[in-house]
Design an enzyme around this catalytic site. Structure first.
Site, PDB file in Angstrom:
ATOM      1  N   MET A 125     103.099  -9.548  42.530  1.00 64.14           N
ATOM      2  CA  MET A 125     101.653  -9.771  42.454  1.00 64.14           C
ATOM      3  C   MET A 125     101.283 -10.777  41.359  1.00 64.14           C
ATOM      4  O   MET A 125     100.480 -11.676  41.568  1.00 64.14           O
ATOM      5  CB  MET A 125     100.923  -8.448  42.234  1.00 64.14           C
ATOM      6  CG  MET A 125      99.421  -8.567  42.436  1.00 64.14           C
ATOM      7  SD  MET A 125      98.534  -7.027  42.184  1.00 64.14           S
ATOM      8  CE  MET A 125      99.014  -6.078  43.620  1.00 64.14           C
ATOM      9  N   ARG A 135      85.080 -26.338  69.711  1.00 72.95           N
ATOM     10  CA  ARG A 135      84.599 -25.561  68.578  1.00 72.95           C
ATOM     11  C   ARG A 135      83.085 -25.699  68.584  1.00 72.95           C
ATOM     12  O   ARG A 135      82.443 -25.322  69.538  1.00 72.95           O
ATOM     13  CB  ARG A 135      85.264 -26.105  67.303  1.00 72.95           C
ATOM     14  CG  ARG A 135      85.742 -25.058  66.354  1.00 72.95           C
ATOM     15  CD  ARG A 135      86.588 -25.644  65.238  1.00 72.95           C
ATOM     16  NE  ARG A 135      85.995 -26.799  64.564  1.00 72.95           N
ATOM     17  CZ  ARG A 135      86.479 -27.366  63.476  1.00 72.95           C
ATOM     18  NH1 ARG A 135      87.561 -26.888  62.910  1.00 72.95           N
ATOM     19  NH2 ARG A 135      85.891 -28.404  62.924  1.00 72.95           N
ATOM     20  N   LYS A 171      83.916 -30.244  51.298  1.00 68.05           N
ATOM     21  CA  LYS A 171      83.725 -28.849  51.721  1.00 68.05           C
ATOM     22  C   LYS A 171      84.723 -27.928  51.016  1.00 68.05           C
ATOM     23  O   LYS A 171      85.701 -28.402  50.431  1.00 68.05           O
ATOM     24  CB  LYS A 171      83.880 -28.741  53.228  1.00 68.05           C
ATOM     25  CG  LYS A 171      85.288 -28.994  53.731  1.00 68.05           C
ATOM     26  CD  LYS A 171      85.338 -28.943  55.268  1.00 68.05           C
ATOM     27  CE  LYS A 171      86.735 -29.160  55.774  1.00 68.05           C
ATOM     28  NZ  LYS A 171      86.767 -29.866  57.066  1.00 68.05           N
ATOM     29  N   TYR A 190     111.621  -6.813  43.856  1.00 69.95           N
ATOM     30  CA  TYR A 190     111.449  -5.769  44.873  1.00 69.95           C
ATOM     31  C   TYR A 190     112.356  -5.983  46.083  1.00 69.95           C
ATOM     32  O   TYR A 190     112.559  -7.124  46.507  1.00 69.95           O
ATOM     33  CB  TYR A 190     110.003  -5.779  45.397  1.00 69.95           C
ATOM     34  CG  TYR A 190     108.974  -5.306  44.405  1.00 69.95           C
ATOM     35  CD1 TYR A 190     108.948  -3.994  43.958  1.00 69.95           C
ATOM     36  CD2 TYR A 190     107.986  -6.183  43.954  1.00 69.95           C
ATOM     37  CE1 TYR A 190     107.973  -3.570  43.067  1.00 69.95           C
ATOM     38  CE2 TYR A 190     107.014  -5.768  43.065  1.00 69.95           C
ATOM     39  CZ  TYR A 190     107.009  -4.455  42.615  1.00 69.95           C
ATOM     40  OH  TYR A 190     106.048  -4.035  41.742  1.00 69.95           O
TER      41      TYR A 190
HETATM   42  C1  LIG Z   1      87.188 -31.210  57.217  1.00 73.03           C
HETATM   43  C2  LIG Z   1      86.510 -32.183  58.069  1.00 73.03           C
HETATM   44  C3  LIG Z   1      86.752 -33.556  57.930  1.00 73.03           C
HETATM   45  C4  LIG Z   1      87.821 -34.117  57.013  1.00 73.03           C
HETATM   46  O1  LIG Z   1      89.068 -34.030  57.661  1.00 73.03           O
HETATM   47  P1  LIG Z   1      90.417 -34.492  56.935  1.00 73.03           P
HETATM   48  O2  LIG Z   1      91.476 -34.273  57.962  1.00 73.03           O
HETATM   49  O3  LIG Z   1      90.598 -33.604  55.764  1.00 73.03           O
HETATM   50  O4  LIG Z   1      90.245 -35.908  56.554  1.00 73.03           O
HETATM   51  C5  LIG Z   1      85.992 -34.422  58.691  1.00 73.03           C
HETATM   52  N1  LIG Z   1      85.058 -33.957  59.556  1.00 73.03           N
HETATM   53  C6  LIG Z   1      84.813 -32.641  59.729  1.00 73.03           C
HETATM   54  C7  LIG Z   1      83.785 -32.205  60.714  1.00 73.03           C
HETATM   55  C8  LIG Z   1      85.534 -31.715  59.006  1.00 73.03           C
HETATM   56  O5  LIG Z   1      85.302 -30.414  59.185  1.00 73.03           O
END
Ligand SMILES: *Cc1c(COP(=O)(O)O)cnc(C)c1O
Length: 374
Positions: free
Chosen positions: A315, A135, A36, A267
């Site tokens: 920046m 969630r 993802k 800065y």
């Molecule tokens: C991101 C995610 C994972 C992976 O989790 P890690 O801690 O990065 O191994 C597994 N399941 C779901 C639903 C996730 O959103």
């Protein structure tokens, strides 16, 4: 790849990622790489091809749009969407690309039924249950009513039941893992008792390395594939031994100057030299997602030596103390993350200076222009 206009480069070693995948396969029976958020900033297409070549046949994207890209890249793999469909375009994409979406509400199941009916295809779903994250997902006590709903659908085929752990990477919160694991076992049991032959999937990286009982049929490693140790800084840190970081982030030294004692830097004048100093100006700043929160906190690697960031990160520029690297010259490559040898900057170390976690560092720095090596 959104930051095209600057000099920072994110260098990816796919070999490190596939080595991590091989290591994970020694701990888990059926890990489905989580790709993802553009593969945690490592590049969805390149990473998917690498894991497919390394043997992965099921992979998980975040949004349905991402899952469609993943399916397009590795058409022979099964592709999960962890977020599931949220708008009409998503429902159509699920059917068109034969994606297996997470579905965690009755409304989603009904809309999937409708979309699949229109497309004239069956659609497989992973039933998402909330066992303690509060969630997404059906509540743990809804397994029976979910089965009732599914009884009335003809196009939707449940193939998996899933949930996500809140504390798998924290040895101090093992009890909560056990609570969630028990709730999940109850859900699986209830679904199986209704004749639904779904697989179970609960484990993320922390659970893969630390909680074998949660492995069930399919595991979902994310951060560990990218070399982040889920147990960094805890009593279980040794469990993540052997994982290798696959991301380096580099830029260039663009000016070297000597400043006298009493001269301030950057800065706000938050740093003032106590003695004459040789300082270097690096072409990297918060516009490269190198956070301003790293001001006067982080280190970089110049000629293999650790150098301190001086004063505020700007920046597109950051100043460092070249004291430890007196031979440095304009044009030198500088590491903000990674590097060779014992001085290499780990993602956990950078995250510590930044006040965040490895995941966010990868996602943000991964938005720079990427280069693939080996
Ligand atoms: C991101 C995610 C994972 C992976 O989790 P890690 O801690 O990065 O191994 C597994 N399941 C779901 C639903 C996730 O959103």
């Amino acid at each position: 790849m959104s930051i095209w206009y600057n000099h920072v480069r994110t260098r990816i070693r796919l070999r490190a990622l596939t080595d991590n995948y091989a290591l994970i396969r020694t701990r888990a029976s059926n890990p489905a790489p989580v790709i993802k958020s553009d593969a945690y900033g490592h590049g969805i297409r390149e990473v998917a091809r690498a894991f497919f070549a390394a043997g992965a046949r099921t992979m998980a994207a975040g949004t349905v749009g991402e899952a469609a890209v993943l399916k397009d890249t590795t058409p022979e793999s099964e592709v999960l969407s962890l977020l599931g469909p949220i708008d009409a375009a998503d429902y159509a994409l699920v059917c068109e690309h034969d994606i297996i979406p997470f579905a965690g509400s009755t409304e989603q199941l009904l809309l999937l039924e409708e979309a699949a009916g229109k497309a004239g295809v069956p659609v497989r779903v992973a039933l998402k249950f909330d066992t303690g994250m509060s969630r997404l997902g059906f509540s743990a006590d809804e397994a029976g009513s979910v089965a009732d709903t599914l009884d009335g659908l003809t196009h939707v085929r449940p193939v998996m039941a899933c949930s996500h752990l809140a504390t798998a990477d924290d040895p101090a919160q093992d009890e909560y893992v056990q609570e969630q694991a028990q709730r999940f076992e109850g859900i699986l049991h209830a679904l199986h008792a209704r004749g639904l032959g779904v697989q179970g999937s609960l484990a993320n990286s922390g659970a893969i390395f630390g909680h074998p009982r949660t492995h069930h049929d399919l595991q979902r490693p994310g951060i560990s594939l990218y070399g982040g140790n889920p147990f960094h800084g805890t009593s279980r840190a040794a469990l993540g031994q052997g994982l290798r970081q696959g991301m380096d982030v580099v830029s260039r030294l663009v000016q070297v100057r000597t400043i006298p004692a009493g001269q301030s830097v950057s800065y706000g004048r938050t740093f003032t030299a106590e003695r004459e100093m040789r300082i270097g100006i690096i072409a990297a700043g918060y516009a490269d997602n190198y956070s301003r929160g790293l001001s006067s906190k982080a280190q970089m690697l110049v000629r293999g030596r650790r150098v301190d960031v001086l004063g505020r990160v700007c920046m597109q520029l950051t100043a460092v103390d070249l004291g430890p690297a007196p031979e440095a010259v304009v044009g030198d490559e500088v590491h903000m993350l990674g590097g060779q040898g014992a001085n290499a900057i780990s993602v956990e170390e950078l995250a510590g200076w930044w006040g965040t976690i490895s995941y966010e560092v990868f996602c943000l720095l991964g938005q720079n222009q990427r280069e693939y090596v080996d």
